[in-house]
Design a protein around this motif. Structure first.
Motif, PDB file in Angstrom:
ATOM      1  N   GLU A   1     -55.080 -48.350  29.998  1.00  0.00           N
ATOM      2  CA  GLU A   1     -55.401 -48.553  31.407  1.00  0.00           C
ATOM      3  C   GLU A   1     -54.545 -49.626  32.059  1.00  0.00           C
ATOM      4  OE1 GLU A   1     -60.059 -47.639  31.852  1.00  0.00           O
ATOM      5  OE2 GLU A   1     -59.605 -49.121  30.306  1.00  0.00           O
ATOM      6  N   THR A   2     -53.788 -50.374  31.267  1.00  0.00           N
ATOM      7  CA  THR A   2     -52.982 -51.471  31.815  1.00  0.00           C
ATOM      8  C   THR A   2     -51.552 -51.044  32.136  1.00  0.00           C
ATOM      9  OG1 THR A   2     -52.344 -52.188  29.588  1.00  0.00           O
ATOM     10  CG2 THR A   2     -54.312 -53.189  30.547  1.00  0.00           C
TER      11      THR A   2
ATOM     12  N   ARG B   1     -52.599 -46.043  37.041  1.00  0.00           N
ATOM     13  CA  ARG B   1     -53.784 -46.781  36.603  1.00  0.00           C
ATOM     14  C   ARG B   1     -55.053 -46.208  37.248  1.00  0.00           C
ATOM     15  NH1 ARG B   1     -50.341 -51.436  37.334  1.00  0.00           N
ATOM     16  NH2 ARG B   1     -51.541 -52.149  39.131  1.00  0.00           N
TER      17      ARG B   1
ATOM     18  N   THR C   1     -55.803 -42.983  35.355  1.00  0.00           N
ATOM     19  CA  THR C   1     -56.227 -43.274  33.980  1.00  0.00           C
ATOM     20  C   THR C   1     -57.669 -43.756  33.949  1.00  0.00           C
ATOM     21  OG1 THR C   1     -53.949 -43.857  33.347  1.00  0.00           O
ATOM     22  CG2 THR C   1     -55.716 -44.614  31.912  1.00  0.00           C
ATOM     23  N   THR C   2     -57.972 -44.773  34.750  1.00  0.00           N
ATOM     24  CA  THR C   2     -59.323 -45.345  34.713  1.00  0.00           C
ATOM     25  C   THR C   2     -60.364 -44.347  35.224  1.00  0.00           C
ATOM     26  OG1 THR C   2     -58.966 -46.376  36.895  1.00  0.00           O
ATOM     27  CG2 THR C   2     -58.491 -47.717  34.951  1.00  0.00           C
TER      28      THR C   2
ATOM     29  N   ARG D   1     -61.707 -42.094  32.280  1.00  0.00           N
ATOM     30  CA  ARG D   1     -62.293 -42.653  31.059  1.00  0.00           C
ATOM     31  C   ARG D   1     -63.626 -42.001  30.716  1.00  0.00           C
ATOM     32  NH1 ARG D   1     -63.007 -46.971  27.442  1.00  0.00           N
ATOM     33  NH2 ARG D   1     -61.049 -48.023  27.902  1.00  0.00           N
TER      34      ARG D   1
ATOM     35  N   LEU E   1     -58.870 -53.811  37.384  1.00  0.00           N
ATOM     36  CA  LEU E   1     -59.252 -52.479  36.928  1.00  0.00           C
ATOM     37  C   LEU E   1     -59.668 -52.466  35.459  1.00  0.00           C
ATOM     38  CD1 LEU E   1     -56.678 -49.983  38.543  1.00  0.00           C
ATOM     39  CD2 LEU E   1     -59.126 -50.120  38.964  1.00  0.00           C
ATOM     40  N   VAL E   2     -59.135 -53.411  34.690  1.00  0.00           N
ATOM     41  CA  VAL E   2     -59.398 -53.456  33.248  1.00  0.00           C
ATOM     42  C   VAL E   2     -59.876 -54.865  32.898  1.00  0.00           C
ATOM     43  CG1 VAL E   2     -58.512 -52.793  30.977  1.00  0.00           C
ATOM     44  CG2 VAL E   2     -57.418 -51.907  33.035  1.00  0.00           C
TER      45      VAL E   2
ATOM     46  N   ASP F   1     -55.625 -55.897  24.979  1.00  0.00           N
ATOM     47  CA  ASP F   1     -56.606 -54.989  25.579  1.00  0.00           C
ATOM     48  C   ASP F   1     -57.438 -54.360  24.465  1.00  0.00           C
ATOM     49  OD1 ASP F   1     -58.096 -53.160  26.957  1.00  0.00           O
ATOM     50  OD2 ASP F   1     -56.414 -51.909  27.589  1.00  0.00           O
TER      51      ASP F   1
ATOM     52  N   SER G   1     -58.504 -50.326  24.961  1.00  0.00           N
ATOM     53  CA  SER G   1     -57.640 -49.150  24.906  1.00  0.00           C
ATOM     54  C   SER G   1     -58.027 -48.284  23.711  1.00  0.00           C
ATOM     55  CB  SER G   1     -56.170 -49.554  24.828  1.00  0.00           C
ATOM     56  OG  SER G   1     -55.878 -50.161  23.591  1.00  0.00           O
TER      57      SER G   1
ATOM     58  N   ARG H   1     -60.042 -46.234  43.817  1.00  0.00           N
ATOM     59  CA  ARG H   1     -59.150 -47.007  42.957  1.00  0.00           C
ATOM     60  C   ARG H   1     -57.783 -47.220  43.582  1.00  0.00           C
ATOM     61  NH1 ARG H   1     -62.901 -44.679  39.603  1.00  0.00           N
ATOM     62  NH2 ARG H   1     -63.292 -45.750  37.611  1.00  0.00           N
TER      63      ARG H   1
END
Length: 376
Positions: A53-54, A61, A64-65, A68, A110-111, A140, A143, A363
């Motif tokens: 996510e980074t 991003r 991706t997020t 999840r 976000l992360v 992280d 992940s 987002r």
């Protein structure tokens, strides 16, 4: 072969095609065409996929997020877990600490699980790192490693359960719009007709677009090489994170009792069946041996895949500005696996004439960011 009518023809059987086909099949008659005898032969099937996510710009991003939850709790058509824990550690070499700190500030909202770690912490997390090689790290723990085959096959299973049809060994050789419908012809003498075409042909997406007279997006396939090495005696891969530098010039990923290594190469190539680059492997070994104590002398199982980028490195999702009913889902670079659930939802919404899904928009992604209109 008789002409086959559908609501949507999806071109490409990699992760982009099967995921958007799955989403659209919930309320559309979908036909998917794959050029190869096997689905996911080129890029998807050769991906060392991780859920990071980074990484990437805001659009990546965001997608991706937003995916999840799908990946951690997938629908019933996915018969095995899609993700397993796989922490990631990105390091800064001496002099690059400020750049890594800036990256941390960009991604932490976000992360929130990410944290900056010291050189001493890095040595604990990655016991094979050389003293002084890594002065600051971005760790992280959230992940994950992605089971690419389980993800891809689940999308195929779900799409066909919803009535979607899949035709392999069907390379598109013609694509023209007549009387409000797209007429798609294939190398096996197939004829397919639908009001909507989705171009998810991976590295070949611009070639398919040219057949349809669509706006070129300037897609550039780039080779990515990888290889396996033996894990040193006494090193437990189960506790190791994916380890690489901020510039992504190499990375090392634990894989069972071995280590997967890559030079992070992005060599421009035409769309083709990619083969590993011996020079890139040699350069990766040199850098890895300078940064770590692995002392690599021989490798196992080298391979290569293609990652396709536009000039601005953003995805291309949306309707072509020149050809009504011709939609793009291309240019995912190295992020197509981890973003596939949300990218498919985004693409399906745009095909239906709906806005960007609310959770993706929240987002920071809007349709203009990824629209093919920017190439007009």
């Amino acid at each position: 072969m008789a002409q086959i009518d559908s609501d949507v023809v999806v071109i490409g059987g990699g992760i982009a095609g099967v995921s958007i086909g799955y989403e659209l099949a919930s309320d559309c008659a979908v036909t998917l065409l794959e050029a190869e005898p096997t689905l996911a032969y080129h890029t998807t099937g050769r991906s060392a996929a991780t859920f990071l996510e980074t990484f990437g710009d805001i659009d990546i991003r965001a997608l991706t997020t937003a995916g999840r939850d799908f990946l951690t709790t997938p629908p019933d058509c996915f018969h095995s877990p899609l993700m397993t824990p796989g922490p990631q550690l990105t390091y800064a070499a001496p002099g690059n600490e400020a750049e890594l700190e800036e990256h941390y500030r960009e991604v932490v909202s976000l992360v929130p699980a990410v944290e900056l770690v010291s050189a001493a912490d890095i040595a604990t997390l990655v016991p094979y790192v050389r003293d002084g090689a890594a002065t600051l790290g971005l760790y992280d723990p959230s992940s994950m490693a992605v089971d690419v085959d389980a993800l891809h096959s689940g999308f195929v299973r779900g799409m066909t359960a919803r009535g979607g049809r899949v035709y392999r060994d069907s390379r598109v050789v013609g694509c023209a719009r007549r009387d409000g419908l797209w007429q798609v012809s294939t190398s096996d003498s197939g004829e397919y007709r639908a009001p909507i075409v989705v171009n998810a042909a991976g590295a070949w997406a611009d070639a398919v677009g040219a057949l349809a007279g669509a706006v070129p997006i300037g897609l550039q396939p780039k080779r990515r090489t990888a290889f396996m090495v033996a894990c040193p005696d006494g090193l437990d891969t189960a506790t190791l994170p994916l380890f690489g530098d901020l510039d992504y010039s190499f990375y090392i990923k634990p894989e069972a009792t071995q280590l997967l290594c890559s030079p992070g190469d992005e060599t421009p190539v035409p769309p083709h069946d990619a083969k590993p680059d011996e020079l890139a492997i040699a350069q990766a070994i040199e850098q890895i041996n300078e940064t770590t104590t692995l002392n690599i002398r021989s490798i196992r199982s080298p391979w290569a895949g293609l990652r396709s980028f536009t000039a601005d490195h953003r995805f291309v999702v949306g309707e072509d500005p020149r050809r009504p009913g011709f939609f793009w889902c291309a240019g995912q670079g190295g992020y197509g696996i981890q973003t596939s659930p949300a990218t498919a939802r985004l693409g399906a919404s745009l095909v239906r004439g709906e806005p960007v899904p609310a959770d993706i928009a929240a987002r920071g992604l809007d349709a203009a960011m990824v629209s093919p209109q920017r190439f007009a």
